[in-house]
Design an enzyme around this catalytic site. Structure first.
Site, mmCIF file in Angstrom:
data_model
loop_
_atom_site.group_PDB
_atom_site.id
_atom_site.type_symbol
_atom_site.label_atom_id
_atom_site.label_comp_id
_atom_site.label_asym_id
_atom_site.label_seq_id
_atom_site.Cartn_x
_atom_site.Cartn_y
_atom_site.Cartn_z
ATOM 1 N N LYS A 22 -13.283 -29.444 -24.738
ATOM 2 C CA LYS A 22 -13.086 -27.780 -24.365
ATOM 3 C C LYS A 22 -11.610 -27.735 -23.635
ATOM 4 O O LYS A 22 -10.980 -26.885 -24.286
ATOM 5 C CB LYS A 22 -13.906 -27.443 -23.463
ATOM 6 C CG LYS A 22 -13.768 -25.990 -22.786
ATOM 7 C CD LYS A 22 -14.750 -25.403 -21.900
ATOM 8 C CE LYS A 22 -14.484 -25.780 -20.160
ATOM 9 N NZ LYS A 22 -13.391 -25.438 -19.577
ATOM 10 N N ASN A 23 -11.443 -28.573 -22.897
ATOM 11 C CA ASN A 23 -10.248 -28.598 -22.082
ATOM 12 C C ASN A 23 -8.801 -29.092 -22.961
ATOM 13 O O ASN A 23 -7.678 -29.075 -22.526
ATOM 14 C CB ASN A 23 -10.136 -29.429 -20.861
ATOM 15 C CG ASN A 23 -11.144 -28.761 -19.738
ATOM 16 O OD1 ASN A 23 -11.703 -27.687 -20.175
ATOM 17 N ND2 ASN A 23 -11.374 -29.574 -18.726
ATOM 18 N N CYS A 116 -14.684 -19.918 -13.942
ATOM 19 C CA CYS A 116 -15.821 -20.211 -12.777
ATOM 20 C C CYS A 116 -15.343 -20.080 -11.490
ATOM 21 O O CYS A 116 -14.153 -20.247 -11.195
ATOM 22 C CB CYS A 116 -16.459 -21.594 -13.134
ATOM 23 S SG CYS A 116 -17.156 -21.897 -14.509
ATOM 24 N N ARG A 121 -8.268 -21.144 -6.861
ATOM 25 C CA ARG A 121 -7.697 -21.399 -8.048
ATOM 26 C C ARG A 121 -6.392 -20.586 -8.235
ATOM 27 O O ARG A 121 -6.299 -19.677 -9.251
ATOM 28 C CB ARG A 121 -8.432 -21.142 -9.315
ATOM 29 C CG ARG A 121 -9.992 -21.842 -9.342
ATOM 30 C CD ARG A 121 -10.637 -21.818 -10.456
ATOM 31 N NE ARG A 121 -10.332 -22.705 -11.548
ATOM 32 C CZ ARG A 121 -10.969 -22.903 -12.344
ATOM 33 N NH1 ARG A 121 -11.903 -22.353 -12.783
ATOM 34 N NH2 ARG A 121 -10.706 -24.030 -13.408
ATOM 35 N N PRO A 122 -5.506 -20.820 -7.269
ATOM 36 C CA PRO A 122 -4.172 -19.882 -7.325
ATOM 37 C C PRO A 122 -3.368 -20.370 -8.904
ATOM 38 O O PRO A 122 -3.662 -21.369 -9.558
ATOM 39 C CB PRO A 122 -3.230 -20.232 -6.515
ATOM 40 C CG PRO A 122 -3.962 -21.881 -5.856
ATOM 41 C CD PRO A 122 -5.484 -21.741 -6.453
ATOM 42 N N ILE A 123 -2.515 -19.748 -9.056
ATOM 43 C CA ILE A 123 -1.482 -19.971 -10.431
ATOM 44 C C ILE A 123 -0.028 -20.079 -9.877
ATOM 45 O O ILE A 123 0.755 -19.746 -10.524
ATOM 46 C CB ILE A 123 -1.767 -18.793 -11.435
ATOM 47 C CG1 ILE A 123 -1.539 -17.482 -10.966
ATOM 48 C CG2 ILE A 123 -2.990 -19.120 -12.031
ATOM 49 C CD1 ILE A 123 -1.448 -16.337 -12.028
ATOM 50 N N ASP A 124 0.063 -20.195 -8.612
ATOM 51 C CA ASP A 124 1.636 -20.131 -8.147
ATOM 52 C C ASP A 124 2.312 -21.079 -8.609
ATOM 53 O O ASP A 124 3.712 -20.987 -8.778
ATOM 54 C CB ASP A 124 1.387 -20.372 -6.545
ATOM 55 C CG ASP A 124 0.726 -21.483 -6.057
ATOM 56 O OD1 ASP A 124 -0.270 -21.889 -6.808
ATOM 57 O OD2 ASP A 124 1.183 -22.483 -5.317
ATOM 58 N N ASP A 305 -14.994 -32.363 -12.684
ATOM 59 C CA ASP A 305 -15.879 -31.707 -13.569
ATOM 60 C C ASP A 305 -17.212 -32.593 -13.737
ATOM 61 O O ASP A 305 -18.128 -32.007 -14.518
ATOM 62 C CB ASP A 305 -15.393 -31.527 -14.907
ATOM 63 C CG ASP A 305 -14.204 -30.442 -14.963
ATOM 64 O OD1 ASP A 305 -14.351 -29.854 -13.904
ATOM 65 O OD2 ASP A 305 -13.742 -30.137 -15.940
ATOM 66 N N ARG A 397 -20.153 -21.769 -21.544
ATOM 67 C CA ARG A 397 -18.628 -22.012 -21.594
ATOM 68 C C ARG A 397 -18.223 -23.611 -22.093
ATOM 69 O O ARG A 397 -17.188 -23.461 -22.625
ATOM 70 C CB ARG A 397 -18.287 -21.843 -20.238
ATOM 71 C CG ARG A 397 -17.927 -20.576 -19.935
ATOM 72 C CD ARG A 397 -17.356 -20.239 -18.424
ATOM 73 N NE ARG A 397 -17.223 -18.937 -18.426
ATOM 74 C CZ ARG A 397 -16.950 -18.292 -17.335
ATOM 75 N NH1 ARG A 397 -16.785 -18.885 -16.142
ATOM 76 N NH2 ARG A 397 -16.638 -16.989 -17.105
HETATM 77 C C1 UD1 Z 1 -8.233 -27.874 -15.468
HETATM 78 C C2 UD1 Z 1 -9.630 -27.856 -16.161
HETATM 79 C C3 UD1 Z 1 -10.898 -28.121 -15.534
HETATM 80 C C4 UD1 Z 1 -10.791 -28.970 -14.358
HETATM 81 C C5 UD1 Z 1 -9.377 -29.156 -13.728
HETATM 82 C C6 UD1 Z 1 -9.513 -30.285 -12.756
HETATM 83 C C7 UD1 Z 1 -9.002 -26.656 -18.239
HETATM 84 C C8 UD1 Z 1 -9.179 -25.384 -18.996
HETATM 85 N N1 UD1 Z 1 -9.681 -26.910 -17.063
HETATM 86 O O1 UD1 Z 1 -8.416 -26.621 -14.574
HETATM 87 O O2 UD1 Z 1 -12.110 -27.971 -16.166
HETATM 88 O O3 UD1 Z 1 -11.907 -28.954 -13.447
HETATM 89 O O4 UD1 Z 1 -8.456 -29.041 -14.745
HETATM 90 O O5 UD1 Z 1 -9.342 -31.400 -13.567
HETATM 91 O O6 UD1 Z 1 -8.377 -27.557 -18.439
HETATM 92 N N2 UD1 Z 1 -3.617 -25.614 -8.258
HETATM 93 C C9 UD1 Z 1 -2.761 -24.674 -7.219
HETATM 94 N N3 UD1 Z 1 -1.669 -23.832 -7.927
HETATM 95 C C10 UD1 Z 1 -1.662 -23.888 -9.287
HETATM 96 C C11 UD1 Z 1 -2.372 -24.388 -9.916
HETATM 97 C C12 UD1 Z 1 -3.632 -25.337 -9.557
HETATM 98 O O7 UD1 Z 1 -2.970 -24.540 -5.982
HETATM 99 O O8 UD1 Z 1 -0.758 -22.882 -9.818
HETATM 100 C C13 UD1 Z 1 -4.724 -26.286 -7.432
HETATM 101 C C14 UD1 Z 1 -6.273 -25.580 -7.691
HETATM 102 O O9 UD1 Z 1 -6.434 -24.588 -6.673
HETATM 103 C C15 UD1 Z 1 -7.012 -26.904 -7.529
HETATM 104 C C16 UD1 Z 1 -6.186 -27.961 -8.198
HETATM 105 O O10 UD1 Z 1 -4.802 -27.353 -8.205
HETATM 106 O O11 UD1 Z 1 -7.349 -27.080 -6.061
HETATM 107 C C17 UD1 Z 1 -6.464 -28.393 -9.677
HETATM 108 O O12 UD1 Z 1 -6.389 -27.524 -10.486
HETATM 109 P P1 UD1 Z 1 -5.630 -27.636 -11.860
HETATM 110 O O13 UD1 Z 1 -5.362 -28.924 -12.043
HETATM 111 O O14 UD1 Z 1 -4.624 -26.508 -12.346
HETATM 112 O O15 UD1 Z 1 -7.152 -27.043 -13.030
HETATM 113 P P2 UD1 Z 1 -7.199 -26.142 -14.058
HETATM 114 O O16 UD1 Z 1 -6.222 -26.350 -15.021
HETATM 115 O O17 UD1 Z 1 -7.598 -24.831 -13.597
#
Ligand code: UD1
Length: 427
Positions: A22-23, A116, A121-124, A305, A397
């Site tokens: 999926k990822n 989920c 889960r920020p996107i900064d 995961d 999912r």
């Molecule tokens: C991806 C996977 C998810 C997995 C995760 C960690 C997909 C579709 N999903 O999620 O299944 O659980 O990797 O292996 O591939 N963070 C920030 N700022 C950001 C982005 C992330 O602070 O802009 C933090 C998040 O809050 C979290 C950590 O980084 O604590 C990991 O997030 P990230 O690696 O980005 O996970 P996802 O890409 O959401």
């Protein structure tokens, strides 16, 4: 509404084939936006998030259709640069469209992602990375508006090795002439897969799988056919199920290298593991023992995961186990549900201490997120009596017909329609 109805206690035995990851699928589907032509993704699995991503692509003007198990995406002409809230909010991966739409069309309007609820889960990092590369990014009324301005290839250092941010910036950087390097990037196998996809399409990405990925941008990407890697989390879930129920599980299409941490913990739990190319065979030697401690981290550390599924395993493993979650601060919705089934778990600030019990007992429980939901399925399969699980849309999912695969292995699990109103939180 649908529920799982599970009668626990059957040993699982036999072969299970692992599906595409999926990822990997979701970022690759988003990455197809970069390509003015036809993309064939082989062996695509109908996870509900895949259908949600198809809706996003079709709204942009993509033509998407199936040829058997292959998904064909034709992005020759796109008519919109917008991902509205109703399409972005059902899944986290909608944010992967930001980079490719911006790269291809020069601007994007995209709503915040959902997915989920396992933490903030920020996107900064996605947004600051895009700004760093020269995009103007404005956040307003629940939408992100981004526009290409003076795009410039450069070094970007991530403060955390985020999987999603690494992928988004890799895709954005393909449109910028020169070398962009993402430093302290994520190293997950799915990052390598996305890099392989871009390279097969004519791009140039080096270093994927290490701490620094380099993208030589400005190359026009062309049509291609690509087969994504298999799902290491699905493989891990079935291995843990085999450990919990006993019997012999043959997991086909799994890459043992990508599950090293899990395999070493399962060996500690009294399982015997045999690896042959892309097959992992698990048998249990007598009583399950505590695996000691797991601590989640970025790849190659223990994957977040698989943490919930290991919590289910710890609840029936002899002795005490310690589970430390370092990635997502609220990945704990399964804890209360496992306790309802008789698990002895103490949970605080992302740390769980489990005291293994002889048995779990069937109960009416509810999935609160994808992997936590999977942990309840595993618990149900070993519990005495029957278990019902609500909100199984979360599980859909990331697992396609999980009940059919467990049934083929000898589990007693059915998807049933129920009349009652469930407080359904997944969209
Ligand atoms: C991806 C996977 C998810 C997995 C995760 C960690 C997909 C579709 N999903 O999620 O299944 O659980 O990797 O292996 O591939 N963070 C920030 N700022 C950001 C982005 C992330 O602070 O802009 C933090 C998040 O809050 C979290 C950590 O980084 O604590 C990991 O997030 P990230 O690696 O980005 O996970 P996802 O890409 O959401």
């Amino acid at each position: 509404m649908e529920q799982f109805f599970i009668v626990g206690g059957n040993k699982l035995n036999g072969e299970v084939q692992i599906d595409s990851a999926k990822n990997s699928l979701l970022p690759i589907m988003a990455c197809s936006i970069l390509i003015e032509g036809q993309v064939r993704i082989e062996r695509v699995v109908g996870y509900s998030d895949v259908f949600a991503m198809i809706d996003i692509l079709e709204n942009l003007g993509s033509k998407v259709y199936w040829e058997k198990d292959d998904l064909i995406i034709d992005n020759s002409s796109l008519s919109s640069n917008e991902v509205p809230n109703e399409l972005a909010s059902p899944l986290r991966s909608s944010i992967f469209c930001l980079g490719p739409i911006l790269a291809r069309l020069g601007s994007v309007k995209i709503a915040y992602p959902g997915g989920c609820d396992i933490g903030l889960r920020p996107i900064d990092l996605h947004l600051s990375g895009a700004r760093n590369l020269g995009a103007k990014v404005v956040e307003k009324n629940g939408y992100i508006y981004a526009r290409k301005e003076k795009m410039q290839a450069k070094d970007i250092a991530l403060s955390f090795a985020s999987v999603g941010a690494t992928e988004n910036l890799m895709m954005l950087a393909t449109c910028i002439e020169g070398e962009t390097r993402i430093i302290n990037c994520a190293k997950e196998p799915e990052i390598v897969d996305l890099a392989n996809f871009i390279n097969k399409a004519g791009g140039r990405v080096c270093g994927a799988g290490t701490d620094v990925v380099s993208i030589q941008g400005g190359k026009k990407l062309h049509s291609l056919s690509f087969r994504p890697i298999t799902d290491r989390i699905e493989a891990g879930t079935f291995l843990i199920a085999g450990a919990m129920t006993g019997g012999e599980i043959v997991v086909k299409g799994a890459n043992p290298q990508q599950n090293q941490e899990l395999l070493s913990k399962l060996i500690k739990s009294a399982c015997k593991i045999k690896c042959e190319n892309d097959t992992i065979i698990l048998t249990r030697n007598g009583k399950l023992k505590s695996f000691g401690e797991i601590e989640t981290g970025v790849y190659p550390a223990f994957p977040t995961d698989l943490q919930s599924q290991m919590t289910a395993l710890s609840s029936i493993s002899d002795g005490y186990s310690l589970i430390i979650e370092n990635i997502f601060e609220s990945r704990n919705k399964h804890i209360g549900q496992l306790k309802k089934m008789g698990a002895d778990l103490i949970s605080r600030n992302g740390i769980v201490i489990a005291k293994g019990q002889k048995h779990l007992f069937g109960a009416d429980v509810s999935a609160g997120d994808l992997r936590g939901g999977a942990s309840l399925v595993l618990a149900g399969l070993v519990a005495q009596g029957y278990t019902t699980i609500d909100n199984i849309c979360y599980i859909d999912r990331g697992y396609k017909n999980i009940e059919e695969k467990f049934t083929a292995l000898g589990g007693d699990i059915k998807r049933v329609k129920v009349e009652k109103e469930i407080n359904n939180q997944c969209m």
